[in-house]
Scaffold this motif. Structure first.
Motif, PDB file in Angstrom:
ATOM      1  N   ASP A 190      35.132  20.637 129.781  1.00 25.63           N
ATOM      2  CA  ASP A 190      36.377  20.179 129.145  1.00 25.63           C
ATOM      3  C   ASP A 190      37.573  20.377 130.064  1.00 25.63           C
ATOM      4  O   ASP A 190      38.492  19.535 130.090  1.00 25.63           O
ATOM      5  N   ALA A 191      37.567  21.482 130.821  1.00 21.84           N
ATOM      6  CA  ALA A 191      38.690  21.759 131.726  1.00 21.84           C
ATOM      7  C   ALA A 191      38.804  20.677 132.800  1.00 21.84           C
ATOM      8  O   ALA A 191      39.909  20.269 133.189  1.00 21.84           O
ATOM      9  N   PHE A 192      37.659  20.215 133.309  1.00 19.75           N
ATOM     10  CA  PHE A 192      37.666  19.151 134.320  1.00 19.75           C
ATOM     11  C   PHE A 192      38.266  17.866 133.727  1.00 19.75           C
ATOM     12  O   PHE A 192      39.083  17.203 134.374  1.00 19.75           O
ATOM     13  N   ALA A 193      37.880  17.541 132.508  1.00 24.01           N
ATOM     14  CA  ALA A 193      38.406  16.340 131.859  1.00 24.01           C
ATOM     15  C   ALA A 193      39.921  16.432 131.693  1.00 24.01           C
ATOM     16  O   ALA A 193      40.649  15.469 131.945  1.00 24.01           O
ATOM     17  N   HIS A 194      40.417  17.613 131.282  1.00 28.22           N
ATOM     18  CA  HIS A 194      41.853  17.802 131.075  1.00 28.22           C
ATOM     19  C   HIS A 194      42.608  17.747 132.403  1.00 28.22           C
ATOM     20  O   HIS A 194      43.722  17.203 132.472  1.00 28.22           O
ATOM     21  N   GLU A 195      42.016  18.306 133.449  1.00 26.19           N
ATOM     22  CA  GLU A 195      42.656  18.267 134.771  1.00 26.19           C
ATOM     23  C   GLU A 195      42.725  16.830 135.288  1.00 26.19           C
ATOM     24  O   GLU A 195      43.700  16.444 135.938  1.00 26.19           O
TER      25      GLU A 195
END
Length: 447
Positions: free
Chosen positions: A248-253
């Motif tokens: 999820d963090a990669f998607a948000h970044e």
């Protein structure tokens, strides 16, 4: 002046015109007055030589050649009017003889379109479902785009990025020689020679390696075909790809709009679906237009194809020039194709475009699909919605004659395709059995 021959075939008229002696003499006088001011004749001031002297000096044949520019355009126009010919474009004129003075003209005539029964056109639009594997492929591409490269203390593997020194010859002549060459090791790579990357696998930094590669006889570059390249390679640094963690963090970044990986995948799905839908729509409309052309009678002058062909070739040359790295590379690519080759290659496309434009244009006028002023004004209001303080300025630009005409053409094309799309999506027409006439019915009843 008299028209001695006249033919009309398809969308072209041909005439042959003979000028009488009086018209030729008047034309020669006009030619004399024009040329005498430009030609220096010994013994006379420029522009003062008598006509008989001038004609002997430049020759009557030269005078007759020059006469073409002075009387033929006007005579051709008059002949066209007298014969009640309605030209579609500028005639092509050619001299037949100068004694007697005879010229011919080929005159393009307006195109003629008779539409078929377009309300019977039916077509099916493809439906494309986006599979999870398709989304996985895009996600994998994004991961590689966001990857970092870190130094690896190990032998070379496929997929590594190398910094290396390369020395080589091609049949004994210098080929590729670089001190600090960055190279991505990929199995499918064909530069600097087919299979080059495979020879680098298992090399270690600091140790040189020598090998030779023979280019195939059918290599795309004729100057390399069948030749042997001898390489000496020293790897200086090996870097391996480190992919970011997929979460999820990669998607948000990647985009602050996404809070989860699922949202990223959903956006990818929507974008892919939009592209596939656009392709399906384009294919659907191509089928419809092809059917419309096939069922219609369309005749047009060759000049329309020539104009469209010139435009296509110009667009292709501009695209080619934008994709090459240097003027030299552009000239080298041009040297491999003659203007005749390009005309032959793109003529079918030009003919298809002309026929398509004429058929759809006829349909637009037949069904009154040309937008009225209110529709055009409404479209302009949509286009300037986000113009802010510059709305009036933007509106004035769209209302300029040339820009408004282009917008009308765009809206007409849009309405026409929407109209015929709706027809084509209707249920297939059912075959109707012919009804027996009353006599046959009575006969059957008597039996």
């Amino acid at each position: 002046m008299k028209v001695t021959d006249k033919k009309i075939e398809g969308c072209q008229a041909s005439i042959t015109v003979e000028m009488d002696s009086t018209e030729v003499e008047e034309g020669l006088s006009k030619t004399y007055r024009r040329l005498v001011k430009k030609v220096e004749i010994p013994g006379f001031r420029k522009g003062k030589a008598p006509r008989d002297v001038f004609e002997k000096y430049v020759s009557r044949e030269k005078m007759l050649d020059e006469l073409v520019d002075d009387i033929v355009p006007e005579a051709c126009q008059k002949a066209i009017q007298d014969e009640e010919i309605k030209p579609f474009a500028t005639p092509k004129v050619a001299m037949v003889t100068t004694d007697p003075f005879v010229f011919s003209a080929r005159i393009p005539l307006p195109p003629v379109v008779e539409l078929g029964d377009y309300k019977t056109i039916r077509a099916t639009k493809e439906t494309v479902e986006i599979a999870e594997e398709n989304i996985d492929t895009v996600v994998d591409q994004v991961l590689h785009q966001r990857a970092t490269w870190e130094t690896a203390e190990r032998p070379v593997k496929m997929g590594d990025m190398l910094l290396m020194q390369v020395e080589s010859t091609l049949n004994g002549e210098p080929y590729l020689n670089r001190e600090d060459m960055q190279y991505s090791v990929r199995e499918e790579a064909i530069y600097p020679a087919p299979g080059f990357g495979g020879y680098l696998v298992d090399m270690v930094a600091g140790e040189p390696k020598e090998f030779s590669i023979v280019f195939p006889e059918d290599h795309a570059r004729a100057e390399l075909a069948g030749k042997t390249a001898a390489f000496k390679v020293t790897v200086r640094e090996i870097k391996e790809e480190k992919l970011p963690e997929l979460n999820d963090a990669f998607a948000h970044e990647l985009n602050p709009e996404f809070n989860t990986l699922s949202e990223l995948r959903q956006r990818i799905r929507e974008n892919m679906q939009d592209r596939q839908d656009d392709k399906a729509q384009a294919k659907f409309e191509d089928q419809i237009v092809e059917a419309l052309i096939k069922m219609s009678k369309i005749d047009y002058p060759e000049v329309m194809v020539e104009a469209e062909l010139d435009q296509i070739i110009e667009q292709q040359l501009q695209r080619l020039q934008s994709n090459v790295k240097s003027p030299e590379e552009f000239r080298a690519m041009l040297s491999q194709m003659t203007p005749e080759d390009m005309q032959q290659r793109y003529r079918p496309l030009a003919e298809q475009r002309v026929a398509s434009s004429l058929a759809l244009g006829k349909l637009a006028t037949t069904e009154n699909l040309v937008p009225n002023d209110e529709e055009v004004d409404a479209e302009i209001e949509k286009l300037i919605t986000d113009a802010g303080d510059k709305k009036e300025e933007e509106k004035a630009l769209y209302n300029q004659s040339e820009t408004r005409d282009r917008l009308i053409q765009l809206l007409t094309a849009r309405k026409t395709m929407a109209f015929i799309d709706e027809i084509a999506l209707q249920p297939a027409l059912e075959a109707v059995e012919p009804k027996a006439d009353e006599d046959e019915k009575t006969e059957e009843a008597d039996k």
